[in-house]
Design an enzyme around this catalytic site. Structure first.
Site, PDB file in Angstrom:
ATOM      1  N   ASN A 119     -12.966   3.487  -6.020  1.00 39.79           N
ATOM      2  CA  ASN A 119     -12.470   3.919  -4.806  1.00 39.79           C
ATOM      3  C   ASN A 119     -12.121   5.204  -4.416  1.00 39.79           C
ATOM      4  O   ASN A 119     -11.398   5.862  -5.567  1.00 39.79           O
ATOM      5  CB  ASN A 119     -11.494   2.712  -4.645  1.00 39.79           C
ATOM      6  CG  ASN A 119      -9.934   3.042  -4.802  1.00 39.79           C
ATOM      7  OD1 ASN A 119      -9.385   3.923  -3.650  1.00 39.79           O
ATOM      8  ND2 ASN A 119      -9.517   2.948  -5.843  1.00 39.79           N
ATOM      9  N   CYS A 168      -2.449   9.155  -7.982  1.00 43.24           N
ATOM     10  CA  CYS A 168      -3.531   8.867  -7.114  1.00 43.24           C
ATOM     11  C   CYS A 168      -4.530   9.986  -7.167  1.00 43.24           C
ATOM     12  O   CYS A 168      -4.471  11.203  -7.207  1.00 43.24           O
ATOM     13  CB  CYS A 168      -3.298   8.864  -5.629  1.00 43.24           C
ATOM     14  SG  CYS A 168      -4.870   8.411  -4.802  1.00 43.24           S
ATOM     15  N   LYS A 189       1.091  -1.250  -0.102  1.00 47.34           N
ATOM     16  CA  LYS A 189      -0.002   0.021  -0.237  1.00 47.34           C
ATOM     17  C   LYS A 189       0.930   1.217   0.040  1.00 47.34           C
ATOM     18  O   LYS A 189       1.945   1.140   0.548  1.00 47.34           O
ATOM     19  CB  LYS A 189      -0.840  -0.064   1.325  1.00 47.34           C
ATOM     20  CG  LYS A 189      -1.727   1.089   1.364  1.00 47.34           C
ATOM     21  CD  LYS A 189      -2.842   1.341   0.475  1.00 47.34           C
ATOM     22  CE  LYS A 189      -3.738   2.571   0.539  1.00 47.34           C
ATOM     23  NZ  LYS A 189      -4.481   2.801  -0.728  1.00 47.34           N
ATOM     24  N   VAL A 208      -1.713   1.165 -15.612  1.00 46.74           N
ATOM     25  CA  VAL A 208      -2.134   2.541 -15.298  1.00 46.74           C
ATOM     26  C   VAL A 208      -2.694   2.432 -13.757  1.00 46.74           C
ATOM     27  O   VAL A 208      -3.129   1.413 -13.257  1.00 46.74           O
ATOM     28  CB  VAL A 208      -3.590   2.880 -16.124  1.00 46.74           C
ATOM     29  CG1 VAL A 208      -3.221   2.988 -17.448  1.00 46.74           C
ATOM     30  CG2 VAL A 208      -4.650   1.850 -16.132  1.00 46.74           C
ATOM     31  N   ASN A 209      -2.564   3.475 -13.175  1.00 45.01           N
ATOM     32  CA  ASN A 209      -3.585   3.813 -12.084  1.00 45.01           C
ATOM     33  C   ASN A 209      -5.000   3.953 -12.329  1.00 45.01           C
ATOM     34  O   ASN A 209      -5.403   3.764 -13.574  1.00 45.01           O
ATOM     35  CB  ASN A 209      -2.869   5.132 -11.312  1.00 45.01           C
ATOM     36  CG  ASN A 209      -3.120   5.141  -9.729  1.00 45.01           C
ATOM     37  OD1 ASN A 209      -4.327   4.705  -9.294  1.00 45.01           O
ATOM     38  ND2 ASN A 209      -2.254   5.338  -9.025  1.00 45.01           N
ATOM     39  N   THR A 210      -5.888   4.343 -11.426  1.00 47.56           N
ATOM     40  CA  THR A 210      -7.200   4.454 -11.627  1.00 47.56           C
ATOM     41  C   THR A 210      -7.686   5.720 -12.551  1.00 47.56           C
ATOM     42  O   THR A 210      -6.972   6.770 -12.592  1.00 47.56           O
ATOM     43  CB  THR A 210      -7.947   4.447 -10.472  1.00 47.56           C
ATOM     44  OG1 THR A 210      -7.483   5.467  -9.679  1.00 47.56           O
ATOM     45  CG2 THR A 210      -7.783   3.083  -9.705  1.00 47.56           C
ATOM     46  N   GLY A 249      -4.661  -2.706 -15.123  1.00 43.09           N
ATOM     47  CA  GLY A 249      -5.881  -2.202 -15.301  1.00 43.09           C
ATOM     48  C   GLY A 249      -6.750  -3.235 -15.665  1.00 43.09           C
ATOM     49  O   GLY A 249      -6.938  -3.676 -16.776  1.00 43.09           O
ATOM     50  N   LYS A 278       4.893   5.110 -11.441  1.00 46.99           N
ATOM     51  CA  LYS A 278       3.626   4.851 -11.735  1.00 46.99           C
ATOM     52  C   LYS A 278       2.629   5.883 -12.555  1.00 46.99           C
ATOM     53  O   LYS A 278       2.419   6.811 -11.749  1.00 46.99           O
ATOM     54  CB  LYS A 278       2.681   4.262 -10.465  1.00 46.99           C
ATOM     55  CG  LYS A 278       1.257   3.593 -10.913  1.00 46.99           C
ATOM     56  CD  LYS A 278       1.055   2.738  -9.640  1.00 46.99           C
ATOM     57  CE  LYS A 278      -0.663   2.141 -10.180  1.00 46.99           C
ATOM     58  NZ  LYS A 278      -0.871   1.449  -8.876  1.00 46.99           N
ATOM     59  N   GLY A 321     -10.559  -2.198 -12.488  1.00 46.05           N
ATOM     60  CA  GLY A 321     -11.288  -3.523 -12.912  1.00 46.05           C
ATOM     61  C   GLY A 321     -11.499  -3.652 -14.242  1.00 46.05           C
ATOM     62  O   GLY A 321     -10.987  -2.677 -15.036  1.00 46.05           O
TER      63      GLY A 321
HETATM   64  C1  LIG Z   1      -8.908   0.104  -3.178  1.00 47.75           C
HETATM   65  C2  LIG Z   1      -7.817   0.346  -3.985  1.00 47.75           C
HETATM   66  C3  LIG Z   1      -6.624   1.084  -3.468  1.00 47.75           C
HETATM   67  C4  LIG Z   1      -5.577   1.290  -4.408  1.00 47.75           C
HETATM   68  N1  LIG Z   1      -4.388   2.122  -3.608  1.00 47.75           N
HETATM   69  C5  LIG Z   1      -3.432   2.481  -4.534  1.00 47.75           C
HETATM   70  C6  LIG Z   1      -2.073   2.933  -3.880  1.00 47.75           C
HETATM   71  O1  LIG Z   1      -2.023   3.173  -2.570  1.00 47.75           O
HETATM   72  N2  LIG Z   1      -1.228   3.261  -4.429  1.00 47.75           N
HETATM   73  C7  LIG Z   1      -1.246   3.010  -5.896  1.00 47.75           C
HETATM   74  O2  LIG Z   1      -0.160   3.500  -6.581  1.00 47.75           O
HETATM   75  N3  LIG Z   1      -2.380   2.568  -6.540  1.00 47.75           N
HETATM   76  C8  LIG Z   1      -3.301   2.392  -5.795  1.00 47.75           C
HETATM   77  N4  LIG Z   1      -4.514   1.616  -6.390  1.00 47.75           N
HETATM   78  C9  LIG Z   1      -4.577   1.613  -7.838  1.00 47.75           C
HETATM   79  C10 LIG Z   1      -4.112   0.127  -8.316  1.00 47.75           C
HETATM   80  O3  LIG Z   1      -2.808  -0.200  -7.790  1.00 47.75           O
HETATM   81  C11 LIG Z   1      -4.117  -0.102  -9.838  1.00 47.75           C
HETATM   82  O4  LIG Z   1      -3.387   0.654 -10.400  1.00 47.75           O
HETATM   83  C12 LIG Z   1      -5.558   0.137 -10.260  1.00 47.75           C
HETATM   84  O5  LIG Z   1      -6.511  -0.224  -9.306  1.00 47.75           O
HETATM   85  C13 LIG Z   1      -5.749  -0.583 -11.694  1.00 47.75           C
HETATM   86  O6  LIG Z   1      -5.570  -1.980 -11.736  1.00 47.75           O
HETATM   87  P1  LIG Z   1      -6.618  -2.896 -11.419  1.00 47.75           P
HETATM   88  O7  LIG Z   1      -7.796  -2.577 -12.423  1.00 47.75           O
HETATM   89  O8  LIG Z   1      -6.276  -4.470 -11.769  1.00 47.75           O
HETATM   90  O9  LIG Z   1      -7.330  -2.908 -10.232  1.00 47.75           O
HETATM   91  C14 LIG Z   1      -5.438   1.258  -5.659  1.00 47.75           C
HETATM   92  C15 LIG Z   1      -6.793   0.434  -6.187  1.00 47.75           C
HETATM   93  C16 LIG Z   1      -7.773   0.278  -5.451  1.00 47.75           C
HETATM   94  C17 LIG Z   1      -8.884  -0.776  -6.267  1.00 47.75           C
END
Ligand SMILES: Cc1cc2nc3c(=O)[nH]c(=O)nc-3n(C[C@H](O)[C@H](O)[C@H](O)COP(=O)(O)O)c2cc1C
Length: 308
Positions: A72, A134, A48, A195-197, A247, A169, A221
């Site tokens: 989120n 973020c 985290k 990617v991040n979100t 992603g 990232k 997701g």
């Molecule tokens: C609940 C949650 C918390 C996250 N916290 C972080 C974080 O602390 N640092 C970060 O770089 N990305 C964070 N992310 C982003 C994820 O690491 C990832 O980049 C993103 O969810 C896309 O991948 P996925 O579709 O497989 O979840 C978080 C994602 C979720 C869903």
């Protein structure tokens, strides 16, 4: 007898036994998953996001399930870098054969620098992943990840102090991911992850209130997967350093797709929310996928998309 299969990949000098990494924020500090996932089977995991001081994050509600995805706005809740070194890392160090990466964020350049300096003192961290992307806090890094000059400044600053490989990232909330990828590389990134979100929101029609207390949130997701694949493809073609793709990955085929687009490794995030064993199952699935096709080196798939 069929030839042995080599699932290993190399990211910025880090040897991963396979390309599957658990994504930051979806895998706690690793220790929480110890009883459900064989951690040593994974290529690695990212903890985290850590900051100088502990943070309690945003008020609830912080999660909302969407069609094929999740919103989120956790707000980067974490125990702080020093507590991570004292309370989590010693236990992780006792586990054999695992690769731990530390995700780092800050409000200002100095915060990133200070967090990295604290983490430099810990043993057993393979790499730093710099979260400049973020979308869920007022200053949670996205301002660094969406402006090329700020990105350059933060990466250059951190690179000067980081004693470990630096993965930057990237945010998908930009006009040109290729440009941001290039800037990160030129500023000293050893690898990229993306990617991040995606910044998103949802409203309850009955109450007329936002589903998430923070109003806006990050979408992750399967819903984001095709956009993420395109962005990984664009980024991988803009740089020479390795790209870690993520992603919406939830199956072995998804992993292969990202690798064909140019990813050297991948991360699994949201899938661990609906199946805590997802990361380990995907490792098994990828191995089987490769064996069924008589592949001998998974690294041969990287960037292997065929246009004709
Ligand atoms: C609940 C949650 C918390 C996250 N916290 C972080 C974080 O602390 N640092 C970060 O770089 N990305 C964070 N992310 C982003 C994820 O690491 C990832 O980049 C993103 O969810 C896309 O991948 P996925 O579709 O497989 O979840 C978080 C994602 C979720 C869903």
């Amino acid at each position: 007898m069929s030839p042995a299969l080599d699932l290993s990949v190399n990211v910025a000098g880090i040897h991963l036994k396979n390309p599957i990494i658990a994504a930051s924020g979806t895998f706690g500090y690793g220790v929480e998953f110890e009883d459900v996932v064989e951690l040593s089977k994974l290529g690695g995991f990212v903890v985290k996001g850590l900051s100088v001081e502990p943070m309690i994050g945003n008020p609830p509600p912080r999660l909302w399930e969407t069609a094929a995805g999740m919103l989120n706005a956790i707000g980067l809740q974490n125990i702080g870098a020093q507590a991570f070194l004292e309370e989590k890392l010693p236990h992780l160090r006792q586990l054999k054969n695992i690769v731990v990466m530390a995700n780092v964020f800050g409000y200002a350049r100095e915060d990133y620098e200070r967090t990295i300096e604290i983490l430099n003192e810990g043993e057993g961290i393979a790499a730093y992943e710099l979260n400049v992307s973020c979308p869920n806090t007022a200053h949670g890094g996205i301002q660094f990840g969406s402006d090329p000059r700020s990105l350059d400044e933060v990466v250059t600053t951190v690179k000067r102090v980081a004693r470990r490989p630096l993965i930057v990232k990237l945010s998908p909330n930009v006009t040109s991911i290729a440009q941001m990828a290039y800037v990160a590389q030129e500023s000293g990134a050893d690898a990229l992850s993306l990617v991040n979100t995606f910044v998103a929101m949802a409203i309850d029609p009955e109450t007329r209130k936002p589903r998430i207390a923070n109003v806006t949130a990050g979408l992750s997701g399967p819903a984001i997967k095709p956009i993420a694949v395109r962005m990984v493809y664009d980024a991988a073609h803009a740089v020479k350093i390795p790209v870690i793709g993520m992603g919406g990955i939830s199956t072995a085929e998804d992993v292969i797709e990202f690798m064909l687009a140019g990813a050297t490794a991948v991360q699994i995030g949201t899938a661990s929310y609906w199946d805590p064993c997802a990361t380990e199952k995907i490792v098994d699935g990828v191995e089987q996928w490769c064996k069924e096709r008589h592949l001998t080196r998974i690294a041969d798939l990287i960037g292997g998309m065929q246009l004709e």
